[in-house]
Design a protein around this motif. Structure first.
Motif, PDB file in Angstrom:
ATOM      1  N   ALA A 112      34.654  37.568  40.790  1.00 42.21           N
ATOM      2  CA  ALA A 112      33.457  37.908  39.695  1.00 42.21           C
ATOM      3  C   ALA A 112      32.569  36.806  39.892  1.00 42.21           C
ATOM      4  O   ALA A 112      32.676  35.750  40.078  1.00 42.21           O
ATOM      5  N   THR A 113      31.405  36.999  39.172  1.00 39.70           N
ATOM      6  CA  THR A 113      30.303  36.438  38.965  1.00 39.70           C
ATOM      7  C   THR A 113      30.409  35.370  38.092  1.00 39.70           C
ATOM      8  O   THR A 113      30.898  35.774  36.933  1.00 39.70           O
ATOM      9  N   SER A 114      30.554  34.065  38.525  1.00 46.56           N
ATOM     10  CA  SER A 114      30.649  33.100  37.389  1.00 46.56           C
ATOM     11  C   SER A 114      29.230  32.642  36.713  1.00 46.56           C
ATOM     12  O   SER A 114      28.330  32.400  37.250  1.00 46.56           O
ATOM     13  N   SER A 115      29.231  32.739  35.187  1.00 42.94           N
ATOM     14  CA  SER A 115      28.019  32.486  34.649  1.00 42.94           C
ATOM     15  C   SER A 115      27.966  30.866  34.234  1.00 42.94           C
ATOM     16  O   SER A 115      26.780  30.545  33.824  1.00 42.94           O
ATOM     17  N   ASN A 116      28.939  30.276  34.327  1.00 45.92           N
ATOM     18  CA  ASN A 116      29.135  28.853  33.893  1.00 45.92           C
ATOM     19  C   ASN A 116      30.295  28.137  34.488  1.00 45.92           C
ATOM     20  O   ASN A 116      31.237  28.569  34.945  1.00 45.92           O
ATOM     21  N   THR A 117      30.171  26.870  34.406  1.00 46.98           N
ATOM     22  CA  THR A 117      31.284  25.983  35.294  1.00 46.98           C
ATOM     23  C   THR A 117      32.668  26.094  34.687  1.00 46.98           C
ATOM     24  O   THR A 117      33.679  25.563  35.208  1.00 46.98           O
ATOM     25  N   THR A 118      32.758  26.979  33.327  1.00 44.96           N
ATOM     26  CA  THR A 118      34.001  26.899  32.887  1.00 44.96           C
ATOM     27  C   THR A 118      34.811  28.219  33.635  1.00 44.96           C
ATOM     28  O   THR A 118      36.186  28.409  33.463  1.00 44.96           O
ATOM     29  N   GLN A 119      33.998  28.943  34.246  1.00 43.22           N
ATOM     30  CA  GLN A 119      34.605  29.950  34.960  1.00 43.22           C
ATOM     31  C   GLN A 119      34.704  29.661  36.269  1.00 43.22           C
ATOM     32  O   GLN A 119      33.912  29.880  37.235  1.00 43.22           O
ATOM     33  N   ALA A 120      36.077  29.019  36.851  1.00 42.67           N
ATOM     34  CA  ALA A 120      36.302  28.228  37.973  1.00 42.67           C
ATOM     35  C   ALA A 120      37.568  28.242  37.992  1.00 42.67           C
ATOM     36  O   ALA A 120      38.491  28.547  37.039  1.00 42.67           O
ATOM     37  N   ASN A 121      38.342  27.961  39.320  1.00 44.22           N
ATOM     38  CA  ASN A 121      39.526  28.054  39.521  1.00 44.22           C
ATOM     39  C   ASN A 121      40.029  26.782  40.232  1.00 44.22           C
ATOM     40  O   ASN A 121      39.309  26.055  40.875  1.00 44.22           O
ATOM     41  N   ASP A 122      41.151  26.699  39.934  1.00 42.07           N
ATOM     42  CA  ASP A 122      42.093  25.396  40.753  1.00 42.07           C
ATOM     43  C   ASP A 122      42.079  25.523  42.380  1.00 42.07           C
ATOM     44  O   ASP A 122      41.937  26.921  42.841  1.00 42.07           O
ATOM     45  N   ARG A 123      42.223  24.612  43.193  1.00 47.50           N
ATOM     46  CA  ARG A 123      42.540  24.792  44.637  1.00 47.50           C
ATOM     47  C   ARG A 123      43.295  25.727  45.040  1.00 47.50           C
ATOM     48  O   ARG A 123      42.854  26.723  45.911  1.00 47.50           O
ATOM     49  N   ALA A 124      44.480  25.927  44.307  1.00 48.33           N
ATOM     50  CA  ALA A 124      45.545  26.848  44.813  1.00 48.33           C
ATOM     51  C   ALA A 124      45.113  28.280  44.548  1.00 48.33           C
ATOM     52  O   ALA A 124      45.334  29.251  45.427  1.00 48.33           O
ATOM     53  N   THR A 125      44.554  28.610  43.344  1.00 54.10           N
ATOM     54  CA  THR A 125      43.891  29.992  43.117  1.00 54.10           C
ATOM     55  C   THR A 125      42.945  30.462  44.398  1.00 54.10           C
ATOM     56  O   THR A 125      42.882  31.720  44.730  1.00 54.10           O
ATOM     57  N   ILE A 126      41.998  29.480  44.551  1.00 53.05           N
ATOM     58  CA  ILE A 126      40.971  29.747  45.536  1.00 53.05           C
ATOM     59  C   ILE A 126      41.596  29.619  46.956  1.00 53.05           C
ATOM     60  O   ILE A 126      41.166  30.885  47.618  1.00 53.05           O
ATOM     61  N   ASN A 127      42.470  29.188  47.120  1.00 53.99           N
ATOM     62  CA  ASN A 127      43.323  29.143  48.593  1.00 53.99           C
ATOM     63  C   ASN A 127      43.969  30.592  48.752  1.00 53.99           C
ATOM     64  O   ASN A 127      44.016  31.433  49.706  1.00 53.99           O
ATOM     65  N   THR A 128      44.533  30.940  47.733  1.00 53.37           N
ATOM     66  CA  THR A 128      45.241  32.024  47.834  1.00 53.37           C
ATOM     67  C   THR A 128      44.703  33.331  47.835  1.00 53.37           C
ATOM     68  O   THR A 128      45.147  34.378  48.456  1.00 53.37           O
ATOM     69  N   ASN A 129      43.409  33.449  47.380  1.00 58.37           N
ATOM     70  CA  ASN A 129      42.585  34.671  47.439  1.00 58.37           C
ATOM     71  C   ASN A 129      41.460  34.283  48.129  1.00 58.37           C
ATOM     72  O   ASN A 129      40.488  35.609  48.147  1.00 58.37           O
ATOM     73  N   ILE A 130      41.016  33.552  48.865  1.00 56.76           N
ATOM     74  CA  ILE A 130      39.782  33.397  49.508  1.00 56.76           C
ATOM     75  C   ILE A 130      39.619  34.434  50.600  1.00 56.76           C
ATOM     76  O   ILE A 130      38.706  34.990  51.248  1.00 56.76           O
ATOM     77  N   SER A 131      40.826  34.923  51.249  1.00 56.52           N
ATOM     78  CA  SER A 131      40.831  35.863  52.324  1.00 56.52           C
ATOM     79  C   SER A 131      40.099  37.068  51.659  1.00 56.52           C
ATOM     80  O   SER A 131      39.729  38.032  52.788  1.00 56.52           O
ATOM     81  N   THR A 132      39.851  37.491  50.526  1.00 58.46           N
ATOM     82  CA  THR A 132      39.392  38.576  49.925  1.00 58.46           C
ATOM     83  C   THR A 132      38.020  38.520  49.709  1.00 58.46           C
ATOM     84  O   THR A 132      37.415  39.717  49.295  1.00 58.46           O
TER      85      THR A 132
END
Length: 199
Positions: free
Chosen positions: A57-77
């Motif tokens: 989803a579109t992130s409107s500010n820096t609080t809408q962010a993820n840790d490395r593990a979450t990014i890595n798990t979902n980056i393929s999509t």
């Protein structure tokens, strides 16, 4: 150290060509009790994205962010394309913690299979004109061509076409033609009495 969150990001998009998907997001972090979260951009940093539990989803500010593990798990999509990828890291500590990002690696899956050529060509005397056929002499000064059917399967997509229009029937469109995004071409500068080839 500052108690305020600090951001750092790649200054230019990475992996901007021949990537059909993303496969991994790897980092080396020294947190010392702090945190590092991330946002990704696929349009050069114009907009940022984060994983909202079910989708990017579109992130409107820096609080809408993820840790490395979450990014890595979902980056393929996350969609891959000519915009490449830009990452932004948000480093946050309490003012007494040295939070350090040592490295970031984004891994892409290469698109090594060329797309198929167009399968349908519609030649007209001009844009909106009448149909013309091969091996026939015409006095039309701006023939118009459109095509369809090019396909890249599960690759990175068809980003455009190398088109040659001229008097050399053996010309390589990649070397002698020009790249364009549009699946149409209008001939210009035709010389009477010459034979022209669209390749």
């Amino acid at each position: 150290y500052t108690p305020d969150a600090q951001t750092i990001e790649a200054d230019t998009p990475q992996l901007t060509s021949q990537i059909k998907s993303w496969s991994a997001f790897n980092t080396s972090e020294t947190l010392n009790g702090g945190t590092i979260t991330y946002r990704l951009s696929i349009d050069g940093g114009t907009t940022w994205k984060y994983w909202n539990v079910s989708a990017w989803a579109t992130s409107s500010n820096t609080t809408q962010a993820n840790d490395r593990a979450t990014i890595n798990t979902n980056i393929s999509t996350l969609a891959a394309g000519p915009g490449g990828i830009v990452w932004q890291a948000i480093l946050d500590g309490d003012g007494n913690q040295l939070v350090t990002l040592n490295s970031v690696e984004v891994v892409g899956v290469a698109d090594t299979t060329a797309p198929t050529n167009p399968t349908t060509l519609v030649p007209l005397s001009a844009d909106g004109g009448v149909s013309i056929t091969s091996d026939t002499w015409y006095a039309h000064t701006s023939p118009y061509f459109s095509w369809s059917g090019a396909d890249d399967g599960t690759g990175s997509g068809v980003s455009g076409y190398y088109v040659y229009f001229g008097t050399d029937d053996t010309a390589d469109p990649y070397l002698a033609g020009a790249f364009q995004v549009s699946p149409t071409y209008t001939g210009v500068g035709l010389v009477s009495g010459s034979t022209y080839y669209l390749r």
